[in-house]
Design an enzyme around this catalytic site. Sequence first.
Site, PDB file in Angstrom:
ATOM      1  N   ASP A 292       0.861  -1.171   0.000  1.00  0.00           N
ATOM      2  CA  ASP A 292       0.000   0.000   0.000  1.00  0.00           C
ATOM      3  C   ASP A 292       0.903   1.229   0.000  1.00  0.00           C
ATOM      4  O   ASP A 292       2.069   1.153   0.385  1.00  0.00           O
ATOM      5  CB  ASP A 292      -0.944   0.023   1.221  1.00  0.00           C
ATOM      6  CG  ASP A 292      -2.217   0.813   0.954  1.00  0.00           C
ATOM      7  OD1 ASP A 292      -3.289   0.192   0.748  1.00  0.00           O
ATOM      8  OD2 ASP A 292      -2.144   2.071   0.926  1.00  0.00           O
TER       9      ASP A 292
ATOM     10  N   PHE B  17     -16.670  -9.865  -5.766  1.00  0.00           N
ATOM     11  CA  PHE B  17     -18.094  -9.728  -5.436  1.00  0.00           C
ATOM     12  C   PHE B  17     -18.352  -9.745  -3.929  1.00  0.00           C
ATOM     13  O   PHE B  17     -19.494  -9.830  -3.499  1.00  0.00           O
ATOM     14  CB  PHE B  17     -18.892 -10.854  -6.105  1.00  0.00           C
ATOM     15  CG  PHE B  17     -18.765 -10.857  -7.603  1.00  0.00           C
ATOM     16  CD1 PHE B  17     -19.532  -9.990  -8.368  1.00  0.00           C
ATOM     17  CD2 PHE B  17     -17.860 -11.683  -8.239  1.00  0.00           C
ATOM     18  CE1 PHE B  17     -19.405  -9.963  -9.754  1.00  0.00           C
ATOM     19  CE2 PHE B  17     -17.720 -11.669  -9.625  1.00  0.00           C
ATOM     20  CZ  PHE B  17     -18.496 -10.802 -10.378  1.00  0.00           C
TER      21      PHE B  17
ATOM     22  N   LYS C 288     -19.268  -7.601 -13.606  1.00  0.00           N
ATOM     23  CA  LYS C 288     -19.229  -6.892 -12.315  1.00  0.00           C
ATOM     24  C   LYS C 288     -20.161  -5.676 -12.328  1.00  0.00           C
ATOM     25  O   LYS C 288     -20.995  -5.502 -11.438  1.00  0.00           O
ATOM     26  CB  LYS C 288     -17.789  -6.467 -12.005  1.00  0.00           C
ATOM     27  CG  LYS C 288     -17.639  -5.607 -10.770  1.00  0.00           C
ATOM     28  CD  LYS C 288     -18.020  -6.335  -9.501  1.00  0.00           C
ATOM     29  CE  LYS C 288     -18.136  -5.382  -8.334  1.00  0.00           C
ATOM     30  NZ  LYS C 288     -18.586  -6.017  -7.116  1.00  0.00           N
TER      31      LYS C 288
ATOM     32  N   PHE D  61     -32.662  -8.714  -1.979  1.00  0.00           N
ATOM     33  CA  PHE D  61     -32.667  -7.342  -2.501  1.00  0.00           C
ATOM     34  C   PHE D  61     -34.078  -6.858  -2.808  1.00  0.00           C
ATOM     35  O   PHE D  61     -34.291  -6.071  -3.713  1.00  0.00           O
ATOM     36  CB  PHE D  61     -31.725  -7.203  -3.717  1.00  0.00           C
ATOM     37  CG  PHE D  61     -30.293  -7.094  -3.259  1.00  0.00           C
ATOM     38  CD1 PHE D  61     -29.661  -5.866  -3.192  1.00  0.00           C
ATOM     39  CD2 PHE D  61     -29.610  -8.216  -2.836  1.00  0.00           C
ATOM     40  CE1 PHE D  61     -28.372  -5.758  -2.716  1.00  0.00           C
ATOM     41  CE2 PHE D  61     -28.314  -8.124  -2.359  1.00  0.00           C
ATOM     42  CZ  PHE D  61     -27.690  -6.896  -2.299  1.00  0.00           C
TER      43      PHE D  61
ATOM     44  N   GLY E  53     -36.598   0.301   1.685  1.00  0.00           N
ATOM     45  CA  GLY E  53     -35.895   1.088   2.698  1.00  0.00           C
ATOM     46  C   GLY E  53     -35.650   2.507   2.229  1.00  0.00           C
ATOM     47  O   GLY E  53     -36.316   2.995   1.308  1.00  0.00           O
TER      48      GLY E  53
ATOM     49  N   CYS F 195     -19.772   1.024  -3.297  1.00  0.00           N
ATOM     50  CA  CYS F 195     -19.850   0.357  -4.604  1.00  0.00           C
ATOM     51  C   CYS F 195     -21.089   0.711  -5.430  1.00  0.00           C
ATOM     52  O   CYS F 195     -20.954   1.191  -6.550  1.00  0.00           O
ATOM     53  CB  CYS F 195     -19.776  -1.153  -4.409  1.00  0.00           C
ATOM     54  SG  CYS F 195     -18.132  -1.685  -3.912  1.00  0.00           S
TER      55      CYS F 195
ATOM     56  N   LYS G 205     -24.202   0.036   5.998  1.00  0.00           N
ATOM     57  CA  LYS G 205     -24.912  -1.205   6.309  1.00  0.00           C
ATOM     58  C   LYS G 205     -24.346  -1.748   7.611  1.00  0.00           C
ATOM     59  O   LYS G 205     -23.290  -1.276   8.058  1.00  0.00           O
ATOM     60  CB  LYS G 205     -24.783  -2.222   5.170  1.00  0.00           C
ATOM     61  CG  LYS G 205     -23.354  -2.666   4.912  1.00  0.00           C
ATOM     62  CD  LYS G 205     -23.276  -3.479   3.663  1.00  0.00           C
ATOM     63  CE  LYS G 205     -23.145  -4.934   3.952  1.00  0.00           C
ATOM     64  NZ  LYS G 205     -22.866  -5.759   2.797  1.00  0.00           N
TER      65      LYS G 205
ATOM     66  N   ARG H 289     -18.751   5.373   3.366  1.00  0.00           N
ATOM     67  CA  ARG H 289     -18.718   5.987   2.041  1.00  0.00           C
ATOM     68  C   ARG H 289     -20.116   5.963   1.425  1.00  0.00           C
ATOM     69  O   ARG H 289     -20.757   4.927   1.379  1.00  0.00           O
ATOM     70  CB  ARG H 289     -17.717   5.246   1.141  1.00  0.00           C
ATOM     71  CG  ARG H 289     -16.272   5.513   1.549  1.00  0.00           C
ATOM     72  CD  ARG H 289     -15.291   4.713   0.716  1.00  0.00           C
ATOM     73  NE  ARG H 289     -15.242   3.325   1.097  1.00  0.00           N
ATOM     74  CZ  ARG H 289     -14.378   2.433   0.590  1.00  0.00           C
ATOM     75  NH1 ARG H 289     -13.511   2.822  -0.318  1.00  0.00           N
ATOM     76  NH2 ARG H 289     -14.388   1.184   0.988  1.00  0.00           N
TER      77      ARG H 289
HETATM   78  N1  LIG Z   1     -15.441  -2.492  -0.686  1.00  0.00           N
HETATM   79  C1  LIG Z   1     -16.182  -3.395  -1.302  1.00  0.00           C
HETATM   80  O1  LIG Z   1     -17.132  -3.943  -0.738  1.00  0.00           O
HETATM   81  C2  LIG Z   1     -15.865  -3.827  -2.716  1.00  0.00           C
HETATM   82  C3  LIG Z   1     -16.444  -5.010  -3.218  1.00  0.00           C
HETATM   83  C4  LIG Z   1     -16.143  -5.399  -4.537  1.00  0.00           C
HETATM   84  C5  LIG Z   1     -15.306  -4.603  -5.321  1.00  0.00           C
HETATM   85  N2  LIG Z   1     -14.777  -3.449  -4.814  1.00  0.00           N
HETATM   86  C6  LIG Z   1     -13.881  -2.661  -5.665  1.00  0.00           C
HETATM   87  O2  LIG Z   1     -12.538  -2.936  -5.251  1.00  0.00           O
HETATM   88  C7  LIG Z   1     -11.727  -1.757  -5.354  1.00  0.00           C
HETATM   89  C8  LIG Z   1     -11.125  -1.429  -4.009  1.00  0.00           C
HETATM   90  O3  LIG Z   1     -12.173  -1.101  -3.112  1.00  0.00           O
HETATM   91  P1  LIG Z   1     -11.905  -0.965  -1.539  1.00  0.00           P
HETATM   92  O4  LIG Z   1     -13.230  -0.724  -0.913  1.00  0.00           O
HETATM   93  O5  LIG Z   1     -11.067  -2.085  -1.095  1.00  0.00           O
HETATM   94  O6  LIG Z   1     -11.042   0.388  -1.529  1.00  0.00           O
HETATM   95  P2  LIG Z   1     -10.264   1.034  -0.292  1.00  0.00           P
HETATM   96  O7  LIG Z   1     -10.333   2.497  -0.500  1.00  0.00           O
HETATM   97  O8  LIG Z   1     -10.747   0.436   0.992  1.00  0.00           O
HETATM   98  O9  LIG Z   1      -8.761   0.539  -0.504  1.00  0.00           O
HETATM   99  C9  LIG Z   1      -7.930   0.956  -1.540  1.00  0.00           C
HETATM  100  C10 LIG Z   1      -6.495   0.893  -1.041  1.00  0.00           C
HETATM  101  O10 LIG Z   1      -5.612   1.106  -2.144  1.00  0.00           O
HETATM  102  C11 LIG Z   1      -4.529   1.890  -1.695  1.00  0.00           C
HETATM  103  N3  LIG Z   1      -3.845   2.474  -2.854  1.00  0.00           N
HETATM  104  C12 LIG Z   1      -4.211   3.500  -3.649  1.00  0.00           C
HETATM  105  N4  LIG Z   1      -3.303   3.682  -4.629  1.00  0.00           N
HETATM  106  C13 LIG Z   1      -2.341   2.750  -4.451  1.00  0.00           C
HETATM  107  C14 LIG Z   1      -1.136   2.408  -5.156  1.00  0.00           C
HETATM  108  N5  LIG Z   1      -0.752   3.082  -6.244  1.00  0.00           N
HETATM  109  N6  LIG Z   1      -0.388   1.385  -4.693  1.00  0.00           N
HETATM  110  C15 LIG Z   1      -0.766   0.688  -3.594  1.00  0.00           C
HETATM  111  N7  LIG Z   1      -1.888   0.965  -2.895  1.00  0.00           N
HETATM  112  C16 LIG Z   1      -2.668   1.985  -3.325  1.00  0.00           C
HETATM  113  C17 LIG Z   1      -5.166   2.879  -0.761  1.00  0.00           C
HETATM  114  O11 LIG Z   1      -4.221   3.490   0.085  1.00  0.00           O
HETATM  115  C18 LIG Z   1      -6.170   1.976  -0.011  1.00  0.00           C
HETATM  116  O12 LIG Z   1      -5.590   1.403   1.130  1.00  0.00           O
HETATM  117  C19 LIG Z   1     -12.655  -0.674  -5.910  1.00  0.00           C
HETATM  118  O13 LIG Z   1     -12.525  -0.618  -7.307  1.00  0.00           O
HETATM  119  C20 LIG Z   1     -14.044  -1.155  -5.522  1.00  0.00           C
HETATM  120  O14 LIG Z   1     -15.032  -0.688  -6.385  1.00  0.00           O
HETATM  121  C21 LIG Z   1     -15.035  -3.059  -3.527  1.00  0.00           C
END
Ligand SMILES: NC(=O)c1ccc[n+]([C@@H]2O[C@H](COP(=O)([O-])OP(=O)(O)OC[C@H]3O[C@@H](n4cnc5c(N)ncnc54)[C@H](O)[C@@H]3O)[C@@H](O)[C@H]2O)c1
Length: 424
Positions: free
Chosen positions: A34, A145, A199, A244, A248, A255, A315, A322
Amino acid sequence: MAEKEPIGVIGVGWVGLCTAACFAELGHHVYARDIVSERVDALSRGQVPMHEPGLSELVGGNAERLHFTTDMGEVLDNASLLFCCVDTPPTYSGDADLSRVEAVIADLGASEGHAIVMKSTVPVGTGRSIVRRFPNVGYVSNPEFLKEGSAIKDFMSPDRVVIGADDGSQGFADRVEALYSTLDGARVRTDVASAEMVKLASNAFLATKISFINEIANVSEELGADVSEVARGMGLDDRIGPKFLQAGIGYGGSCFPKDVSALKQLAGNTGYHFQLLTAVIEVNELQKRRTIGKLQKHLGSLVGKEITLLGVAFKPDTDDVREATSLVLSARLQGEGANVRVYDPVASEGAREMLGGATIADSVEEALDGADGAVLVTEWAEFAELDWSAMRERMNVPLIVDGRNFLDGPSLVEAGFSYEGIGR
Ligand SMILES: NC(=O)c1ccc[n+]([C@@H]2O[C@H](COP(=O)([O-])OP(=O)(O)OC[C@H]3O[C@@H](n4cnc5c(N)ncnc54)[C@H](O)[C@@H]3O)[C@@H](O)[C@H]2O)c1
């Protein structure tokens, strides 16, 4: 026993950390990078920066296989499959912001023998664009997912694993598929663009189901039907299914809002007007605002009224705020002149700035003391288990707007509350 393939994870947020911890649990060494050094330091000490059931235990239990770093070189030296899990937030236009994904690709430079395995949700066409510009890098789409609150279970027991690859990366795709070999769930091997669309279309479809049942709820309120009964009757049709269909005060989270608007924009960029998604988004926005009308129906003007929001997280079982509905409600209620108090078991502190001038309470009791009305925003189990008769004594006006149809309405009415659900 053969050594398991080491993997890289880029971005250790929700998806990245769950991916890293689960693959470590499956026996792989994981090199997780990270750019936020405080996050990497905390994780190296075993401290997990988010509330996700089971995640801390998994990170702690697999410490010897989890290597957290800020150094991309360390990841590239140790792994050739690099799971890209960086955030792809919305831009002002509604398109996905791919700057973090581009930064990851740039960090790979001219390295040979590595493949990006894209778990971040990206617009259809992203993979092919990357492959055109960086032919030295393999590319596999492997959309994620998992749902926050049940992320570990979702990862370890997937409904399906989608793996998209085009010519030139099929060997990498085979290796990605092998990583999941001990997990259940259907496999969908397809091309990159179709995997990317699976997706976006899945999230857009789920959001459509939510907005659809919310509109049925709104019409049911006018016509005297109970949307919970309607949903139960509909959901028993196996072409529809029961999930779903809970009416609500609208969907939120990191997402759905961004992915629905990204798909709408993506269609728009090709000249296609995705009318259905335009309506899905509009219904969701209006749904949040209908709560204000329900409070006004009982209280008249909200100027100077003390309104409590129960739940801040988008949730239950997560501290993610967010795009949470609570943030919109807090701002709208304050705009109407109300004094807003919020309580959430885990999420309030992280949302302090986003909640504007709302007061953060340390307990439900403190949040409800002297309140002129309460809105249940997040269906945390503890809200259903409250001694509501005792809560009524604390409130100035015993009014509950149950934004998730989560509480036992008839019992609350019996206990002396005015109760407003959604669509019933
Ligand atoms: N959160 C969910 O429930 C979920 C579910 C399915 C898919 N997604 C998708 O997955 C992706 C990530 O979502 P998330 O919720 O985990 O995001 P998040 O914001 O929780 O985490 C992203 C991480 O990436 C790091 N980061 C940013 N740029 C970087 C780089 N250049 N090198 C290394 N690290 C870097 C950030 O510091 C952060 O820790 C998104 O595209 C989201 O749409 C999220």
